[in-house]
Scaffold this motif. Sequence first.
Motif, short mmCIF file in Angstrom:
data_model
loop_
_atom_site.label_atom_id
_atom_site.label_comp_id
_atom_site.label_asym_id
_atom_site.label_seq_id
_atom_site.Cartn_x
_atom_site.Cartn_y
_atom_site.Cartn_z
N SER A 87 12.26 0.53 -8.79
CA SER A 87 13.35 0.26 -7.87
C SER A 87 13.57 -1.23 -7.61
N ARG A 88 14.69 -1.52 -6.94
CA ARG A 88 15.00 -2.89 -6.51
C ARG A 88 13.99 -3.33 -5.44
N ASP A 89 13.27 -2.36 -4.89
CA ASP A 89 12.28 -2.72 -3.87
C ASP A 89 11.02 -3.32 -4.50
N LYS A 90 11.08 -3.61 -5.80
CA LYS A 90 10.04 -4.30 -6.57
C LYS A 90 8.84 -3.42 -6.95
N SER A 91 8.90 -2.14 -6.59
CA SER A 91 7.73 -1.31 -6.86
C SER A 91 7.98 -0.29 -7.96
N VAL A 92 6.86 0.19 -8.53
CA VAL A 92 6.86 1.24 -9.53
C VAL A 92 6.04 2.37 -8.92
N TRP A 93 6.60 3.59 -8.90
CA TRP A 93 5.87 4.72 -8.34
C TRP A 93 5.50 5.67 -9.47
N ALA A 111 3.14 -4.67 -8.35
CA ALA A 111 2.77 -5.80 -9.19
C ALA A 111 3.90 -6.79 -9.42
N HIS A 112 5.12 -6.28 -9.54
CA HIS A 112 6.26 -7.18 -9.78
C HIS A 112 6.66 -7.91 -8.51
N MET B 84 -9.97 -0.16 1.54
CA MET B 84 -9.30 -1.40 1.12
C MET B 84 -9.12 -2.33 2.31
N ILE B 85 -8.75 -1.74 3.47
CA ILE B 85 -8.52 -2.55 4.66
C ILE B 85 -9.82 -3.16 5.16
N LEU B 102 -3.11 -7.64 -0.42
CA LEU B 102 -2.17 -7.21 0.62
C LEU B 102 -1.16 -6.24 0.03
N GLU B 103 -0.64 -6.57 -1.15
CA GLU B 103 0.34 -5.71 -1.81
C GLU B 103 -0.28 -4.37 -2.18
N LYS B 104 -1.55 -4.40 -2.56
CA LYS B 104 -2.25 -3.15 -2.91
C LYS B 104 -2.40 -2.27 -1.68
N ILE B 105 -2.70 -2.89 -0.54
CA ILE B 105 -2.83 -2.15 0.71
C ILE B 105 -1.48 -1.54 1.08
N ARG B 106 -0.42 -2.33 0.96
CA ARG B 106 0.92 -1.83 1.29
C ARG B 106 1.30 -0.66 0.38
N GLY B 107 0.95 -0.79 -0.91
CA GLY B 107 1.25 0.27 -1.87
C GLY B 107 0.49 1.54 -1.55
#
Lengths: 311, 133
Positions: A87-93, A111-112, B84-85, B102-107
Amino acid sequence: PMGSHRHPPGSSWTCRAVLGDGHQRTVRRVAWSPCGSYLASASFDGTTCIWKRQEDGFECVATLEGHENEVKSVAWAPSGSLLATCSRDKSVWVWEVDEEEEYECVSVLNAHTQDVKHVVWHPSQELLASASYDDTVRLYREEEDDWVCCATLEGHNSTVWAVAFDKEGERLASVSDDRTLRVWHRYHPGNQEGVACSGTDPTWKCVCTLSGYHSRTIYDVSWCHLTGALATACGDDAIRVFEESPTSEEAQPTFSLTAHSSLSNLTLHCSASVLRTSVEAEPSRRKRPRVSFSRHMSLMALAVFPVSFLE
Amino acid sequence: ADMFDGILMAEQRFHGEGYQEGYAEGSHIGIAEGRRYGLLHGAKIGSEIGCYLGFALTWRSLLQKCTDEKSSKKIRALESLIGMIQKFPYEDPTYDKLQEDLEKIRGKFKQVCSMLNIQSDFRIGAERSSLTF
């Protein structure tokens, strides 16, 4: 059948269903499941719908939500039990479906750093590739109950619009707003070419860059698993087909990019150019569906050969 | 020759002195501003992660008694998020993988919300997005 001269093109195709109630905005991509019974549709409304084929049409059996904004692409893994969206939200699900047709999100990959345009699965392994506005291609695999980004392919100078794996899955082609087509080769740890690998993950190296052929952004690429030919869709209204030749052939002009051909250096030449064919770079607002771009474009290119060759 | 030096090099000398004074003052102001920014930014991150932690701990205890397969998957994901936190180095703003972790936690948080069928978007008001390709 397509390509037949006895019937006008499109006349032997009938519209079996119109799935108009599933999405509230542009439907950006559709993908058939490997078994053929399901159709996934990715939409700018942020959702991905899963449609199940019935005798009298299609039924929406699941709606995958979670992306914050426009979903750009959806792809099924060859196993049929995994699905990927971006998505445009920069994520891959990454989603998993079980025997009861229940879908569950197994990973959200951030990652992106920008809009992700395209996701595609490896032809035989559970390896996922994504292309982004951040100029990179990223690869993901499963590691201990979670998914991780195992490689980042840097080289393009602008948005990467699409990627395609070759039949074996040891090579990947990427196309970009920088007007180049790049071919990347996978080198496994302990490879004889001496390419360094970090840990147990293979390294992807760019072995071929085709520049100067496209005068505008390249939006899509397809790698024929039958013939090995590469086809590109470009904003300059042309479709190009590239073929790999170990040696320079007399029948077709060869645009050599490198002096020789070996595992690490490819010579790709343009075998045909179909001009004045419009390639859609934006979602279609037309009511009449267009004939889709054949995945056997390489065979078609051979059928129309000889054609005018570009510079 | 020495008495002319003072006059000839005056501009250079004043320039140099002025620079030193300005640099010192700028550094002082910069440190204060940086400190304020660090405080703000750190608080934002702390608040975000704190929110995820509270959320995850609550759900873990809510699902504690459930033994079915679906719930154990949810619990596993929750424990992964909690782990992770807790591993995150709060004391070190120079941690090189700070943004990445941080991005991994958000994911992971988004994935957990998806599994629990909860909207992860706590923002108030609709975001208007433009047509893109």
